[in-house]
Design a protein around this motif. Structure first.
Motif, short mmCIF file in Angstrom:
data_model
loop_
_atom_site.label_atom_id
_atom_site.label_comp_id
_atom_site.label_asym_id
_atom_site.label_seq_id
_atom_site.Cartn_x
_atom_site.Cartn_y
_atom_site.Cartn_z
N LEU A 1 -1.28 1.58 -6.85
CA LEU A 1 -0.70 2.82 -5.79
C LEU A 1 1.18 2.81 -5.72
CD1 LEU A 1 0.26 3.15 -2.90
CD2 LEU A 1 1.03 1.18 -1.90
N ALA B 1 -2.18 2.20 2.07
CA ALA B 1 -2.49 0.63 1.20
C ALA B 1 -3.60 -0.11 1.09
CB ALA B 1 -0.98 0.42 1.31
N ALA C 1 3.20 -2.85 2.38
CA ALA C 1 2.39 -2.43 1.41
C ALA C 1 1.68 -2.21 -0.42
CB ALA C 1 2.88 -0.31 1.62
#
Length: 666
Positions: free
Chosen positions: A383, A377, A426
């Motif tokens: 992501l 992260a 994250a």
């Protein structure tokens, strides 16, 4: 708005359809979109059904049914009497059954207007013999202030989370003595609370698609639909669209989008923030939209949850038994007018697509497990995390795995799954890198799924897990003053109620389960042969007999055990049949969304099958196999800049406009 009776509307609709079978009938516009009481009932009085932001895009559409043997040759849309100078596509194929030949769906894509106020929408159609027909509706453009001070919006949705779910989590997680909570939940510390009404466009009982889409569009949807208004075609992805908050803020502010959930990412709530469809079940197309449209029009930067099955190629020769669920029937090719009007990719029927590889090629770093998520992260700008083939394991089972009892997570094949607060942390780490701001939706999905299953300890622990994610968002907003945090639900699930507590120790409770039919005497002095001895009549403590159940937290922040003496007991108002022994269930119910390669041997298939040999039968009030959603209002809590605007009781669509008033017109 005047009072209108559903049976009157139904009768009118049936009479209208029947009229088209006769040669004498005139052409009729049978649907006009956006939906309005003016069109449906002839009522122009508020509240207005469809409302939009200035310059928020939405489609105009009508369905026209012609006289027998005739066709519709032209349709135009007028707003406040002025013709809209955009192309109108006429569709006669692929309509729902029952429409007469020549019926036409006319669509004008991506209309918008900047000035606030109430607008009259007119649809005018011309038949092949020159006969014309028109119908009127209305909509509102809600003026919002300029120069908003909020750049980051975090919307946390505890799916199915009503007031009782929050209360139960507080009792178990924080404790209560002498009538006062020992500590508040994170969500209890939010300074502003309101109550949200949850009905969908077509029912007092919403499902999660319209229940979440009201927050992402500001508009009502039919059940099972999100990001769209209903239409009269069978195609799953061609419905008239409404611009999502993520699309609007990306277009106007260059904000990024993050979606975090403990469910399969195609599920209704996450999908409502990143896709448009009339079928929440169309997982292939929904997940394709996350990349093909989300990357281009929403600045999608984070997508975390379960659902790997939609990202794996369905190619039995090259990739046999890989768990892929991609199918042609849940995929799409968009009509040309939609592609042109909204400026999006046309899509393709491609079940063999490697969507996971395409995400990575588009710059997303991929995390298949918690360990990789933690390591990835900080360095990622995009992501993708897919931690299970379908829904992730629930908090109880993930916690058990971390505490050395991985039986359930190992059974499902994914022993290293993150908790929701870890996923939220994250996501914020990545999204905060965008200096133009972001929209983040975080869902505690299995509060709902386990309340459906009437699996008490599992949904309470999921509510605690959700509250820990709330704490992460709150901490970020405390340091970043340009952030608004909203906690709410999409609906209440199961009619959950804290009915009291066990009057017995856990050892006594266990000893009484499974001993066969009992002969407890009820308070009227009659025998009750349906009760297992001591599991109901002399065990369920109400009022002062309930006392204060005392749970103790371990170092990981979750209860050391939920199998305590004098434990809290939960009842359900929207319940299906179930057997109840008040014990913690060792295994969750079978999850039908999991691919066949996931081993669920030994898991009960329904609440009535579970505890069949140990509990007593509680006859349900609904005909389903699991508990249902209810129409109860739900609490909303707000924190951060602009939170003061969320007091009171209001419709779920108003949450969208309250959020956007804090963001402002930029």
């Amino acid at each position: 708005m005047k009072l209108h009776h559903t049976h009157t509307l139904l009768a009118t609709g049936i009479a209208t359809l029947c009229a088209f079978a006769t040669a004498e009938a005139a052409p009729v516009i049978s649907r006009l979109t956006p939906p309005s009481a003016l069109f449906t009932f002839g009522d122009a009085a508020p509240p207005l059904i469809s409302r939009f932001l200035p310059d928020q895009r939405f489609d105009l559409q009508c369905t026209v049914q012609p006289d027998a043997g005739k066709t519709i040759t032209a349709v135009e849309f007028l707003v406040n009497g002025k013709a809209v100078d955009q192309s109108v596509a006429l569709t006669t194929a692929g309509l729902l059954p029952g429409f007469p030949a020549g019926s036409t769906v006319a669509t004008l894509r991506a209309f918008s207007t900047k000035k606030g106020g109430t607008y009259t929408l007119t649809a005018r159609a011309i038949q092949s013999d020159g006969t014309s027909v028109e119908a009127k509706g209305n909509f509102e453009v809600v003026q919002i202030p300029g120069g908003g001070t909020v750049d980051n919006v975090i919307i946390l949705i505890g799916d199915g989370m009503g007031a009782a779910h929050r209360t139960a989590a507080r009792i178990m997680s924080r404790g209560i003595q002498m009538g006062k909570a020992t500590e508040p939940l994170h969500m209890d510390t939010f300074p502003v609370t309101g109550m949200v009404q949850t009905a969908s466009l077509n029912s007092i009982i919403t499902d999660s698609s319209p229940g979440a889409a009201c927050y992402s569009t500001g508009n009502k949807s039919n059940n099972n639909q999100h990001g769209v208004f209903p239409d009269d075609t069978t195609a799953l992805f061609d419905n008239p669209r409404v611009e999502l908050i993520s699309e609007y803020m990306a277009r106007k502010n260059d904000a990024a989008l993050g979606i975090v959930t403990t469910s399969d990412v195609f599920d209704a709530t996450p999908a409502s923030f990143g896709s448009h469809t009339q079928s929440r079940a169309a997982g292939t197309g929904i997940c394709d939209q996350f990349l093909d449209e989300g990357g281009a029009t929403m600045n999608l930067s984070v997508l975390l949850g379960g659902g790997r099955k939609w990202f794996l190629p369905n190619d039995p020769v090259k990739f046999p038994n890989n768990g892929s669920a991609r199918t042609t029937s849940t995929d799409y090719v968009l009509p040309a007018d939609l592609v042109a009007g909204w400026g999006v990719a046309p899509g393709a029927i491609d079940p063999a697509r490697d969507l996971l590889g395409d995400f990575q090629a588009a710059g997303f770093q991929y995390a298949p497990d918690k360990s990789t998520l933690t390591a990835t992260a900080a360095g990622a700008t995009k992501l993708l995390g897919l931690f299970a083939l379908s829904n992730m394991n629930v908090a109880k089972d993930k916690i058990d795995g971390r505490r050395g009892n991985p039986a359930v997570v190992a059974q499902y094949g994914f022993p290293d799954q993150p908790m929701l607060d870890e996923m939220t942390d994250a996501a914020i780490t990545v999204l905060a890198k965008n200096k133009k701001g972001f929209v983040l939706m975080v869902e505690g999905a299995s509060i709902d799924k386990q309340a459906h299953n009437m699996d008490t300890e599992r949904w309470i622990l999921d509510t605690i897990e959700f509250d820990r994610a709330v704490g992460v968002a709150q901490a970020f907003a405390s340091k970043n003053k340009n952030t608004l945090v909203i906690i709410t639900a999409d609906h209440e699930c199961a009619g959950a109620a804290i009915i009291g507590a066990s009057t017995k120790t856990n050892a006594v409770l266990q000893s009484r389960a499974g001993t066969g039919p009992g002969t407890d005497v009820n308070r009227n002095g009659r025998l009750d042969p349906g009760d297992t001895p001591g599991l109901r009549l002399d065990l369920v403590g109400t009022y002062e007999s309930a006392g204060f159940p005392q749970y103790m937290n371990a170092k990981d922040g979750y209860p050391e055990t939920t199998e305590i003496d004098n434990r809290m007991l939960i009842g359900y108002g929207a319940n299906a049949d179930r057997n109840e022994d008040w014990q913690v269930n060792a295994k969750p119910l079978t999850d039908s969304q999991q691919p066949l390669i996931v081993n669920q041997a030994g898991n009960p298939r329904s609440p009535v099958e579970r505890d069949a040999g140990t509990g007593f039968l509680i006859t349900g009030q609904i005909p389903d196999g699991v508990a249902a959603h209810t129409a109860s209002d739900i609490p909303l809590s707000a924190f951060g800049r602009g939170a003061e605007g969320f007091t009171g009781t209001y419709d779920n669509t108003e949450v969208f406009f309250k959020i956007m008033r804090t963001v402002g017109s930029k």
